[in-house]
Design a protein around this motif. Structure first.
Motif, PDB file in Angstrom:
ATOM      1  N   VAL B 170      62.188  27.174  34.554  1.00 47.47           N
ATOM      2  CA  VAL B 170      62.065  26.327  35.585  1.00 47.47           C
ATOM      3  C   VAL B 170      63.795  25.642  35.723  1.00 47.47           C
ATOM      4  N   VAL B 171      63.177  26.081  36.842  1.00 43.40           N
ATOM      5  CA  VAL B 171      65.360  25.927  37.483  1.00 43.40           C
ATOM      6  C   VAL B 171      64.951  24.163  38.007  1.00 43.40           C
ATOM      7  N   GLY B 172      65.593  23.869  37.010  1.00 45.69           N
ATOM      8  CA  GLY B 172      65.891  21.661  37.788  1.00 45.69           C
ATOM      9  C   GLY B 172      64.931  21.471  36.792  1.00 45.69           C
ATOM     10  N   ALA B 173      66.006  20.025  35.921  1.00 48.32           N
ATOM     11  CA  ALA B 173      65.575  19.413  34.567  1.00 48.32           C
ATOM     12  C   ALA B 173      65.257  17.810  35.356  1.00 48.32           C
ATOM     13  N   GLY B 174      64.562  17.928  36.208  1.00 49.63           N
ATOM     14  CA  GLY B 174      63.695  16.587  36.328  1.00 49.63           C
ATOM     15  C   GLY B 174      62.987  16.392  35.572  1.00 49.63           C
ATOM     16  N   PHE B 175      61.711  14.984  36.172  1.00 52.99           N
ATOM     17  CA  PHE B 175      60.513  14.683  35.816  1.00 52.99           C
ATOM     18  C   PHE B 175      59.630  16.050  36.048  1.00 52.99           C
ATOM     19  N   ILE B 176      59.607  16.208  37.660  1.00 53.73           N
ATOM     20  CA  ILE B 176      58.270  17.748  36.911  1.00 53.73           C
ATOM     21  C   ILE B 176      58.844  18.857  35.971  1.00 53.73           C
ATOM     22  N   GLY B 177      59.907  19.072  36.523  1.00 57.91           N
ATOM     23  CA  GLY B 177      60.677  20.421  35.457  1.00 57.91           C
ATOM     24  C   GLY B 177      60.664  20.176  34.274  1.00 57.91           C
ATOM     25  N   LEU B 178      60.409  19.213  33.509  1.00 57.73           N
ATOM     26  CA  LEU B 178      60.487  18.811  32.348  1.00 57.73           C
ATOM     27  C   LEU B 178      58.981  18.140  31.786  1.00 57.73           C
ATOM     28  N   GLU B 179      58.278  17.646  32.544  1.00 62.09           N
ATOM     29  CA  GLU B 179      56.597  18.008  32.057  1.00 62.09           C
ATOM     30  C   GLU B 179      56.055  18.997  31.904  1.00 62.09           C
ATOM     31  N   PHE B 180      56.512  20.063  32.487  1.00 61.77           N
ATOM     32  CA  PHE B 180      56.318  20.953  33.333  1.00 61.77           C
ATOM     33  C   PHE B 180      56.327  21.804  31.970  1.00 61.77           C
ATOM     34  N   ALA B 181      57.439  21.791  31.769  1.00 60.30           N
ATOM     35  CA  ALA B 181      58.112  22.539  30.357  1.00 60.30           C
ATOM     36  C   ALA B 181      57.414  22.674  29.686  1.00 60.30           C
ATOM     37  N   ALA B 182      57.036  20.946  29.423  1.00 59.02           N
ATOM     38  CA  ALA B 182      56.869  20.314  28.050  1.00 59.02           C
ATOM     39  C   ALA B 182      55.296  20.845  27.732  1.00 59.02           C
ATOM     40  N   ALA B 183      54.820  21.450  28.995  1.00 56.67           N
ATOM     41  CA  ALA B 183      53.340  21.884  28.886  1.00 56.67           C
ATOM     42  C   ALA B 183      52.757  23.030  28.513  1.00 56.67           C
ATOM     43  N   VAL B 184      54.448  23.957  28.691  1.00 58.40           N
ATOM     44  CA  VAL B 184      54.005  25.663  28.836  1.00 58.40           C
ATOM     45  C   VAL B 184      54.857  25.543  26.944  1.00 58.40           C
ATOM     46  N   ARG B 185      55.218  24.440  27.052  1.00 57.62           N
ATOM     47  CA  ARG B 185      55.956  24.692  24.920  1.00 57.62           C
ATOM     48  C   ARG B 185      54.175  24.464  24.562  1.00 57.62           C
ATOM     49  N   GLY B 186      53.198  23.674  24.980  1.00 58.96           N
ATOM     50  CA  GLY B 186      52.081  23.141  24.330  1.00 58.96           C
ATOM     51  C   GLY B 186      50.795  24.395  23.911  1.00 58.96           C
ATOM     52  N   ARG B 187      51.498  25.355  25.302  1.00 63.38           N
ATOM     53  CA  ARG B 187      50.749  26.412  25.560  1.00 63.38           C
ATOM     54  C   ARG B 187      50.935  27.338  24.239  1.00 63.38           C
ATOM     55  N   GLY B 188      52.032  27.616  23.642  1.00 65.82           N
ATOM     56  CA  GLY B 188      53.016  28.583  22.909  1.00 65.82           C
ATOM     57  C   GLY B 188      53.602  29.097  23.728  1.00 65.82           C
ATOM     58  N   LEU B 189      54.164  28.791  24.785  1.00 65.71           N
ATOM     59  CA  LEU B 189      55.485  30.128  25.318  1.00 65.71           C
ATOM     60  C   LEU B 189      56.909  29.461  25.553  1.00 65.71           C
ATOM     61  N   GLU B 190      57.412  30.434  25.253  1.00 69.39           N
ATOM     62  CA  GLU B 190      58.724  30.903  25.729  1.00 69.39           C
ATOM     63  C   GLU B 190      59.172  29.841  26.722  1.00 69.39           C
ATOM     64  N   VAL B 191      60.025  28.611  26.625  1.00 69.70           N
ATOM     65  CA  VAL B 191      60.439  28.305  27.851  1.00 69.70           C
ATOM     66  C   VAL B 191      61.628  27.622  28.322  1.00 69.70           C
ATOM     67  N   THR B 192      62.282  28.006  29.653  1.00 69.50           N
ATOM     68  CA  THR B 192      64.025  28.121  29.454  1.00 69.50           C
ATOM     69  C   THR B 192      64.237  27.307  30.831  1.00 69.50           C
ATOM     70  N   VAL B 193      65.146  26.155  30.592  1.00 67.32           N
ATOM     71  CA  VAL B 193      65.240  25.163  31.698  1.00 67.32           C
ATOM     72  C   VAL B 193      66.747  24.835  32.648  1.00 67.32           C
ATOM     73  N   LEU B 194      66.719  25.240  33.569  1.00 67.11           N
ATOM     74  CA  LEU B 194      68.024  25.293  33.917  1.00 67.11           C
ATOM     75  C   LEU B 194      68.911  24.209  34.818  1.00 67.11           C
ATOM     76  N   GLU B 195      69.593  23.695  34.497  1.00 60.59           N
ATOM     77  CA  GLU B 195      69.497  22.029  34.760  1.00 60.59           C
ATOM     78  C   GLU B 195      70.988  22.348  35.647  1.00 60.59           C
ATOM     79  N   ALA B 196      71.526  21.831  36.742  1.00 59.85           N
ATOM     80  CA  ALA B 196      72.773  22.147  37.618  1.00 59.85           C
ATOM     81  C   ALA B 196      73.694  20.793  37.436  1.00 59.85           C
ATOM     82  N   GLY B 197      72.841  19.771  36.121  1.00 52.83           N
ATOM     83  CA  GLY B 197      73.761  18.561  36.112  1.00 52.83           C
ATOM     84  C   GLY B 197      74.321  19.075  34.862  1.00 52.83           C
ATOM     85  N   ASP B 198      74.960  17.912  34.126  1.00 53.08           N
ATOM     86  CA  ASP B 198      75.101  17.838  33.343  1.00 53.08           C
ATOM     87  C   ASP B 198      74.308  17.498  31.850  1.00 53.08           C
ATOM     88  N   ARG B 199      73.065  16.574  32.511  1.00 50.98           N
ATOM     89  CA  ARG B 199      72.719  15.995  31.441  1.00 50.98           C
ATOM     90  C   ARG B 199      71.014  16.322  32.960  1.00 50.98           C
TER      91      ARG B 199
END
Lengths: 108, 437
Positions: B170-199
């Motif tokens: 997932v590129v971008g740790a905004g609302f969409i990126g983090l919600e999607f990442a949580a859904a992906v983890r919920g399906r048991g898949l590996e997920v990496t989130v890349l965020e340009a900012g420091d948080r």
């Protein structure tokens, strides 16, 4: 298929069919039942699917969760200490063949 | 649920307004998202008897967006949730032209010309065109397997691809990126989130809240990398994505990439028609453009924030629906300025985030509650301007009350360990004290 009846003060009730695993909010919104908004999409975040469940169905329903309980404190229409629920948190499951609720005059 | 729900009021039509209850007229709405559909619903609820047409280039029946990045994408069995049933459009005589778009506005003739050449006269035009995802501009961004998430069609594609994906970036740790990442983890898949900012969510949330969210996602098993921008994306000869390469040089394997790096307002229709546009369609405090027959509502509208006086654009369901209500009320003759309290929410796995107000201008924050269930009170000098609540819906409800009522000057001093916002809200509600903003 279970049956859900939405009562309004004065106007005819609306009756829709509900799948056992589908929330009452979703069934209402999908069928165009007036007065059920579901603005947050069913996450117990907005309290715009507030209903008053008729007494005879209360015992068969799942207990109010902590989040639902807190969100019920911010409904626009007054909360009833016994009958108020959020329709997004109600599914009929195996315990009930039908349910009847009263729809508040205002949700937002 | 909002500070001021102008759309609800019974307002008589007044001479000089483009449309009033009982008056003939044709309100054309560009866009059938949360804002556009709300305009139609509130016009009818307010007694408007003229014609209403919604034009939208999305061919799906108008749907709710919040579930798309949450349970819809997480669970194949979940059906789309309509904004209003088909029955509503028929029963309330609202013409829905989905799958078509407005090509041009002829302001002098008060007409819109659609892509298919059809011409519609309007007495009022509401631009509720929303936003589109900002594209990722790096080498390899065209490869197969790189997606965005904005529409129902996007969400359908993504959840289908998730059934056979092996590694997701997932590129971008905004609302969409983090919600999607949580859904992906919920399906048991590996997920990496890349965020340009420091948080994560640095523009939307305070440091204490975004720090907590970062830790929570790491504990869900998400590989969250901050200070990492995308240098390029690599793929196979056949054109399928294989990895995202970060500016650090690290290569993150991926057969599915979600790009969630923000949105751009869809304001080109307004721009082409000669209306002022600057990161959104500029509107006054009645949500009107300088053309008295044309309004803008929702994600595409840049309006004056009543709390700060700044021109802002908000991307939220609450803003879209409240704008929709307000435009309808204005069309029906109401002359109130827009002043709803901004609200946001997000579900990320077991995290329930609710925000009332805008925290951007905060000068200091006070955290109350427990580590897993807390609120960040955001003050500008002595005044409470926003509250971010995690797994604390009671605090959120209280925050809405306090922010709507205006805050008591003592709150900044009172808000320390053991302070209960919920109790405070009850006290000010029952005390009857006049709390001046």
């Amino acid at each position: 298929m279970q049956k859900a009846t939405f009562h309004y003060g004065g106007t005819p009730a609306e009756v829709v069919e509900v799948d056992a695993d589908v929330s009452l909010m979703r069934a209402a919104v999908t069928n165009g039942v007036a007065g059920i908004v579901g603005e947050c999409g069913g996450q117990a975040m907005c309290a715009t699917c507030h209903v008053y469940v008729r007494e005879q169905y209360l015992d068969a329903l799942p207990a109010i969760g902590a989040d639902e309980d807190e969100m019920l404190d911010c409904t626009v229409a007054p909360r009833d200490p016994v009958r108020s629920r959020l329709a997004c948190q109600l599914t009929l499951g195996t315990g009930l063949d039908e349910i009847e609720v009263d729809v508040p005059e205002q949700q937002v | 649920m909002t500070t001021k729900d102008a759309g609800r009021g019974q307002v008589a039509g007044r001479a000089g307004h483009v449309a009033g209850a009982g008056h003939a007229g044709h309100v054309v709405v560009a866009g059938a998202g949360h804002a556009g559909v709300q305009v139609a619903a509130s016009l009818r609820a307010g007694g408007f008897a003229g014609a209403i047409t919604l034009v939208d280039d999305d061919s799906d029946h108008p749907y709710q967006r919040p579930p798309l990045s949450k349970d819809f994408v997480a669970d194949m069995a979940v059906a789309p949730l309509p904004l209003r049933a088909e029955k509503f459009f028929a029963d309330s005589n609202v013409m829905l032209r989905d799958g078509s778009a407005i090509r041009e506005i002829d302001r002098r003739a008060k007409q819109v010309i659609l892509q298919d050449g059809a011409v519609l006269d309007y007495s009022a035009l509401v631009l509720a065109t929303g936003a589109r995802c900002r594209p990722l501009d790096v080498p390899g961004a065209h490869l197969r397997g790189i997606h965005q998430l904005r529409t129902l069609r996007d969400a359908r594609t993504l959840r289908e691809l998730l059934t056979r994906a092996r590694s997701v970036v997932v590129v971008g740790a905004g609302f969409i990126g983090l919600e999607f990442a949580a859904a992906v983890r919920g399906r048991g898949l590996e997920v990496t989130v890349l965020e340009a900012g420091d948080r994560p969510l640095a523009r939307a949330l305070t440091a204490p809240m975004s720090g907590h969210l970062a830790a929570a996602h790491l504990s869900m098993g998400t590989n969250l990398r901050c200070n990492e921008t995308v240098a390029r994306i690599t793929g196979t000869v056949a054109g399928d994505v294989t990895a995202v390469v970060g500016s650090s040089g690290t290569s993150y394997p991926a057969d599915l990439v979600l790009v969630g790096i923000g949105v751009q307002p869809r304001d080109e229709l307004a721009r082409t028609a000669g209306l002022p546009v600057d990161n959104g369609i500029l509107v006054d405090d009645r949500l009107r453009t300088p053309d008295p027959a044309i309004y803008a509502a929702g994600d595409c509208a840049r309006f004056r924030d009543p709390a700060s006086g700044e021109r802002i654009r908000l991307e939220s369901v609450q803003n879209a629906t409240d704008h929709g209500r307000h435009v309808a009320a204005t069309l029906l003759g109401n002359d109130d300025a827009y002043e709803a309290l901004p609200l946001f929410w997000s579900n990320q796995g077991r995290l329930r985030l609710q925000v009332a107000g805008l925290s951007g201008a905060a000068t200091h924050t006070v955290v109350t509650g427990d580590p897993d269930r807390f609120s960040v009170l955001c003050f500008r000098d002595d005044r409470l301007i926003a509250v971010e609540s995690l797994n604390s819906p009671g605090d959120h409800v209280a925050a809405r009350r306090v922010l709507t009522a205006g805050t008591a000057p003592s709150l900044a001093r009172d808000a320390q360990d053991g302070f209960s916002l919920k109790q405070y809200a009850q006290d000010i509600t029952t005390s009857g004290v006049d709390h001046v903003r």
